[in-house]
Design an enzyme around this catalytic site. Structure first.
Site, PDB file in Angstrom:
ATOM      1  N   LYS A 251       0.869  -1.186   0.000  1.00 61.02           N
ATOM      2  CA  LYS A 251       0.000   0.000   0.000  1.00 61.02           C
ATOM      3  C   LYS A 251       0.902   1.232   0.000  1.00 61.02           C
ATOM      4  O   LYS A 251       1.413   1.648   1.031  1.00 61.02           O
ATOM      5  CB  LYS A 251      -0.934   0.023   1.206  1.00 61.02           C
ATOM      6  CG  LYS A 251      -1.950   1.155   1.117  1.00 61.02           C
ATOM      7  CD  LYS A 251      -2.852   1.248   2.318  1.00 61.02           C
ATOM      8  CE  LYS A 251      -3.953   2.268   2.066  1.00 61.02           C
ATOM      9  NZ  LYS A 251      -3.465   3.573   1.604  1.00 61.02           N
ATOM     10  N   ARG A 256      -3.545   8.233  -5.507  1.00 60.39           N
ATOM     11  CA  ARG A 256      -4.213   7.233  -6.328  1.00 60.39           C
ATOM     12  C   ARG A 256      -4.583   7.861  -7.664  1.00 60.39           C
ATOM     13  O   ARG A 256      -5.111   8.972  -7.722  1.00 60.39           O
ATOM     14  CB  ARG A 256      -5.456   6.709  -5.620  1.00 60.39           C
ATOM     15  CG  ARG A 256      -6.124   5.564  -6.380  1.00 60.39           C
ATOM     16  CD  ARG A 256      -7.177   4.899  -5.552  1.00 60.39           C
ATOM     17  NE  ARG A 256      -7.894   3.871  -6.286  1.00 60.39           N
ATOM     18  CZ  ARG A 256      -8.851   3.114  -5.767  1.00 60.39           C
ATOM     19  NH1 ARG A 256      -9.201   3.273  -4.501  1.00 60.39           N
ATOM     20  NH2 ARG A 256      -9.462   2.198  -6.486  1.00 60.39           N
TER      21      ARG A 256
END
EC number: 6.5.1.1
Length: 584
Positions: A251, A256
């Site tokens: 992660k 994003r």
């Protein structure tokens, strides 16, 4: 439809404190409009002219708007500025000026047709598209032509719209519910279509015309709503939730990004569906070199790296890329790496209904890894101890932990389900984890904080009701600069009463449209009779609250209010505190 009809509905929506009333008002409004008008009305209500990824901005500040009002009414700009300063509302200043003026073209004299919805929308679109030399004068001329014919109440909403302070706070899901009721369309089907093609103006026109929703398909160049993850605190729980095995991937602590590759080039969209291509010319170039497909929709994380060591840097370093000027310098000083973790579409093939393991194969087939583009590091595990080893490896590399995913999961656009689960280092003991909460109210500051807000009322989101439920009142962690910034960014969203989508037992001094998201940390999640988050879920009459909340300094401008921490996540965090995993 006459613009006055829309304005009456806007005034009623602004006045209500009930979401059900808001929906009924919208249904009535939609039924009166033509299909062409419905799309434009939806854009107007949302405070937009086009979907977010098109980046259409009016480029009108308060002073320019007041110049247009001055030209239409004959009132001095200085007089209007004083009125604006007194009222704090450019719309109210415009309304008063229009009411006091004796315009020769006023409707009262019977010499002008009333403004139409399409006419106002089309003129505002011309305002947004006026660029280059003389653009400001053109904007003033176009706006003044509207103000010259507007009633005082119409002028109020035109002025608020053009400066981005409409203050209605009507959510996308509220619009969808109203469209479903107005046109007899299945709400779930409409929601799914919106997840695929999140342009509510276009979607409203589509259903108003009676067209089938299955015509709405995933389209390169149009961002889809991203799939979201839940969270758990131990590897064994995660594996149990995912059916015994999981694809676990790093992660990364970055931005994003949804990357669309078409014959026309590369577009990069944020999780809020905004076009951020301009900030990452290096990523555009790298994608063109690394991806072999002609058309593709990819998902990944853009991560800042140290130019000397190549080590991963925190998300905050990417903020330097947000400046619209001198991007080339920012690219040199703050280089990035794109870590891809999913593919949704390749050369005419919609992959969203395919299992993740197949999408992973397709991703590896079309991506040739470089020093600028890499596939997110991942492994498949069915053993909790092995997951923990991979977790610690990930953290040691500078990531936030792992995202664990069901190998058989499809890509559920817009959904926050249990097929994706976050496993972060912060979840290792009590509430060391942060939450992203929405500012719904504020309390006046005292002493050093006089003239600003001293504390803020924060809420979590419930997607099942499309409402916000209070979680805490936070006043700690804010520097003097933070308090000034919070005051400034919240002013456009200030409203005279609690917003109809906010459920609160506390009475704030000031209320806001739910829009601004900030990151908060606390000692723990505790039971509280003062807050409405998960009210009655643990014990009758009490909700959940963050104990000793503190602002971390992180403004989550990358998240919409509907992407904030949910009430379900708050409940899960509370339950997990009872099963604390002791740090090693």
């Amino acid at each position: 439809m006459q613009f006055g009809e829309l304005v009456k509905a806007l005034a009623a929506i602004e006045a209500t404190t009930q979401r059900t009333t808001m929906v009924k008002l919208l249904v009535s409004l939609f039924k009166k409009a033509s299909p062409e008008e419905v799309g434009k009305i939806v854009y107007f209500i949302l405070g937009d002219l086009r979907p977010p990824w098109e980046g259409v901005e009016l480029g009108v500040a308060e002073k320019l708007c007041l110049r247009a009002v001055s030209k239409a009414t004959g009132a001095a700009v200085s007089e209007l500025e004083a009125l604006y300063k007194k009222t704090g509302d450019v719309g109210e200043a415009a309304r008063r000026a229009l009411a006091a003026s004796k315009r020769p073209g006023l409707l009262a004299f019977g010499s002008q047709k009333p403004l139409e919805v399409s006419e106002v929308y089309d003129t505002l679109l011309k305002v947004a598209r006026a660029t280059g030399e003389g653009a400001q004068d053109m904007k003033v001329a176009l706006l003044s032509s509207l103000f010259a014919r507007a009633t005082p109440e119409e002028g109020k909403y035109i002025a608020r719209f053009v400066v981005g302070k409409l203050r209605l706070g009507v959510a996308d899901m509220t619009i969808i519910e109203a469209l479903s009721d107005a046109y007899g369309v299945n709400k779930e089907a409409l929601e799914k279509a919106y997840h695929i093609y999140p342009d509510l103006g276009r979607l409203a026109k589509h259903v108003a015309e009676g067209k089938p929703l299955d015509e709405i398909r995933i389209t390169p160049g149009v961002p889809v709503l991203p799939m979201l993850a839940q969270r758990l605190s131990s590897a064994s729980e995660i594996l149990a939730k995912l059916g015994g095995s999981a694809i676990c991937e790093y992660k990364y602590d970055g931005e994003r990004a949804q990357i669309h590759l078409t014959p026309g080039g590369v577009k990069i969209f944020s999780r809020r569906l905004e076009d951020i291509t301009h900030a990452y010319p290096d990523v555009v170039k790298a994608v063109k070199e690394a991806v072999s497909a002609k058309e593709a929709i990819l998902e990944g994380e853009i991560v800042a790296v140290d130019p000397d060591t190549g080590d991963m840097l925190p998300f905050q370093e990417l903020m330097h890329r947000k400046r619209k000027h001198d991007v080339a310098t920012a690219v040199e000083l703050y280089p990035t790496v794109l870590y891809l973790f999913d593919v949704l579409y390749v050369d005419g093939e919609d992959l969203t209904e395919e299992p993740l393991i197949y999408r992973r194969v397709r991703l590896s087939e079309i991506v040739c890894e470089t020093d600028k583009v890499s596939i997110a590091k991942w492994r498949i595990f069915d053993n909790a101890e092995a997951v923990d080893v991979f977790f610690h490896e990930s953290v040691s590399m500078g990531t936030e932990g792992l995202i664990c995913k069901s190998p058989s999961s499809i890509y559920e656009m817009g959904a926050r389900g249990w097929n994706w689960i976050k496993y972060k280092r912060d979840y290792r003991s009590e509430m060391i984890d942060t939450v992203d909460l929405v500012v719904v109210g504020a309390f006046h500051g005292r002493g050093k904080r006089a003239g600003l807000y001293g504390a803020f009322l924060l809420a979590a989101y419930d997607p099942s009701t499309d409402m916000f439920y209070t979680v805490c009142k936070v006043g700690s962690g804010f520097t003097d600069a933070d308090l000034k910034k919070m005051y400034e960014i919240l002013q456009p969203f200030k409203i005279p009463h609690r917003h109809p989508r906010v459920v609160s037992k506390m009475e704030a001094d000031v209320w806001f449209v739910p829009q601004v998201v900030i990151e908060v940390i606390g000692a723990e999640i505790t039971l509280s009779p003062l807050h409405t988050c998960c009210l009655g879920a643990v014990r009758p009459g009490v909700g959940l609250a963050v104990r000793f909340p503190r602002f971390t300094g992180r403004y989550r401008s990358d998240k919409s209010p509907e992407q904030a921490t949910t009430v379900a996540e708050m409940l899960e965090l509370y339950k997990r505190q009872k099963k604390v995993v002791q740090p090693e």
